[in-house]
Scaffold this motif. Structure first.
Motif, PDB file in Angstrom:
ATOM      1  N   LEU A 100       1.026  -1.180   0.076  1.00 24.51           N
ATOM      2  CA  LEU A 100       0.144   0.038   0.101  1.00 24.51           C
ATOM      3  C   LEU A 100       0.815   1.236  -0.146  1.00 24.51           C
ATOM      4  O   LEU A 100       0.571   2.127  -0.741  1.00 24.51           O
ATOM      5  N   GLU A 127       0.434   4.028  -2.655  1.00 26.02           N
ATOM      6  CA  GLU A 127       0.037   5.464  -2.312  1.00 26.02           C
ATOM      7  C   GLU A 127       1.180   6.383  -2.738  1.00 26.02           C
ATOM      8  O   GLU A 127       0.888   7.600  -2.754  1.00 26.02           O
ATOM      9  N   CYS A 159       1.039   7.149  -6.275  1.00 21.40           N
ATOM     10  CA  CYS A 159      -0.255   8.133  -6.337  1.00 21.40           C
ATOM     11  C   CYS A 159       0.313   9.665  -6.102  1.00 21.40           C
ATOM     12  O   CYS A 159       0.043  10.507  -6.791  1.00 21.40           O
ATOM     13  N   HIS A 175      -6.189  11.800   1.545  1.00 18.98           N
ATOM     14  CA  HIS A 175      -5.823  10.599   0.816  1.00 18.98           C
ATOM     15  C   HIS A 175      -6.749  10.461  -0.693  1.00 18.98           C
ATOM     16  O   HIS A 175      -6.138  10.252  -1.746  1.00 18.98           O
ATOM     17  N   ARG A 176      -7.773  10.641  -0.378  1.00 14.02           N
ATOM     18  CA  ARG A 176      -8.904  10.561  -1.782  1.00 14.02           C
ATOM     19  C   ARG A 176      -8.589  11.766  -2.583  1.00 14.02           C
ATOM     20  O   ARG A 176      -8.537  11.459  -3.798  1.00 14.02           O
ATOM     21  N   GLN A 192      -5.438  10.724  -4.537  1.00 13.87           N
ATOM     22  CA  GLN A 192      -5.762   9.573  -5.639  1.00 13.87           C
ATOM     23  C   GLN A 192      -6.484  10.371  -6.556  1.00 13.87           C
ATOM     24  O   GLN A 192      -6.085   9.761  -8.014  1.00 13.87           O
ATOM     25  N   ILE A 238      -5.899   3.377  -8.111  1.00 11.37           N
ATOM     26  CA  ILE A 238      -6.851   3.555  -7.187  1.00 11.37           C
ATOM     27  C   ILE A 238      -7.765   2.289  -6.774  1.00 11.37           C
ATOM     28  O   ILE A 238      -8.262   2.129  -5.864  1.00 11.37           O
ATOM     29  N   ILE A 268      -5.553   0.206  -4.556  1.00 16.07           N
ATOM     30  CA  ILE A 268      -5.539   0.715  -3.184  1.00 16.07           C
ATOM     31  C   ILE A 268      -6.849   0.747  -2.370  1.00 16.07           C
ATOM     32  O   ILE A 268      -6.963   0.323  -1.422  1.00 16.07           O
ATOM     33  N   ARG A 303      -7.401  -1.233   1.174  1.00 15.19           N
ATOM     34  CA  ARG A 303      -7.817  -0.658   2.284  1.00 15.19           C
ATOM     35  C   ARG A 303      -9.223  -1.169   2.669  1.00 15.19           C
ATOM     36  O   ARG A 303      -9.343  -1.300   3.967  1.00 15.19           O
ATOM     37  N   MET A 314       5.076  10.059   1.261  1.00 12.34           N
ATOM     38  CA  MET A 314       3.707   9.309   1.583  1.00 12.34           C
ATOM     39  C   MET A 314       3.985   7.820   1.887  1.00 12.34           C
ATOM     40  O   MET A 314       3.474   7.201   2.592  1.00 12.34           O
ATOM     41  N   ARG A 315       5.124   7.373   1.157  1.00 13.88           N
ATOM     42  CA  ARG A 315       5.645   6.063   1.592  1.00 13.88           C
ATOM     43  C   ARG A 315       5.996   5.648   3.131  1.00 13.88           C
ATOM     44  O   ARG A 315       5.542   5.026   3.706  1.00 13.88           O
ATOM     45  N   LEU A 375       2.768   5.808   5.191  1.00 16.23           N
ATOM     46  CA  LEU A 375       2.228   4.528   5.225  1.00 16.23           C
ATOM     47  C   LEU A 375       2.850   3.311   6.023  1.00 16.23           C
ATOM     48  O   LEU A 375       2.112   2.784   6.949  1.00 16.23           O
TER      49      LEU A 375
END
Length: 222
Positions: free
Chosen positions: A85, A89, A92, A135-136, A139, A148, A151, A155, A198-199, A202
């Motif tokens: 993930l 992400e 993304c 996050h939305r 994406q 998307i 992901i 989720r 971002m990585r 997460l």
């Protein structure tokens, strides 16, 4: 009572997901097909088709001669899912940053401002909801439907743990700091920096969740 046309198994799948995510069907629990068919006034056919859909998503487990059960997420599952993930992400964030326009940048800033307010008030549930929106937006801005889709599927599976890492002491502030780095990189149009931030975000979430699992923390509704 909710009734479904027998051909619309997607509607049944939607209702089953709702039952699982709302806690009406707990991880590890047996799915009583007879009871659900009676409750929703449907035949076994759309229900079983819906269960196959959820099984493909990893939300339920079909056990030969034993029936169907809501899936459970183990520490090992989390250890395997979160790095994937984080990679997705992160990508993304990279793609979103390269395409970022002023309108999207403004939406991200507004969303982050709401995170700052929620964190200052220690409103964990509000922070969680705004975090999901942040996050939305990333994406959506990336605009890569394949990313998307995967992901969202991952989720869904992670929601089975019903653990919210934000409830750990110090995690709220850490998450906020991580979001600041993501936003700063995106506003600077630093795609590689946004991906890395971002990585890291997460993977930090993974660490907090696994700590809760190790400690046997009570499950929380997310």
């Amino acid at each position: 009572m909710r009734a479904f046309p027998s051909s619309l198994h997607d509607d049944v799948a939607l209702q089953l997901r709702s039952y699982i995510f709302d806690g009406q069907l707990r991880p590890g629990s047996f799915i009583d097909e007879v009871t659900l068919c009676e409750l929703w006034s449907i035949s076994r056919t759309p229900l079983r088709e819906a269960l196959k859909v959820l099984a493909s998503e990893g939300l339920v487990t079909l056990k030969p001669r034993r029936g169907c059960y809501v899936a459970e997420i183990s520490r090992e599952d989390a250890a395997e899912i979160y790095p994937v993930l984080a990679m997705l992400e992160g990508r993304c964030a990279y793609e979103a940053t390269r395409k970022l326009d002023d309108a999207a940048a403004s939406r991200l800033q507004d969303c982050h401002d709401a995170l700052e307010v929620a964190a200052a008030a220690n409103e964990i549930r509000q922070f969680f909801e705004v975090n999901q929106e942040f996050h939305r937006i990333v994406q959506e801005q990336a605009g890569n439907r394949w990313l998307i889709q995967i992901i969202n599927d991952l989720r869904k599976v992670l929601k089975l743990s019903r653990l919210n890492s934000l409830s750990r002491v110090g995690r709220l502030d850490s998450s906020l700091a991580e979001h600041r780095l993501i936003l700063a990189a995106m506003l600077d149009r630093d795609a590689e920096g946004a991906e890395a931030a971002m990585r890291a975000h997460l993977l930090a979430g993974q660490h907090a969740i696994q700590k809760q699992m190790d400690e046997g923390a009570p499950r929380e509704r997310s």
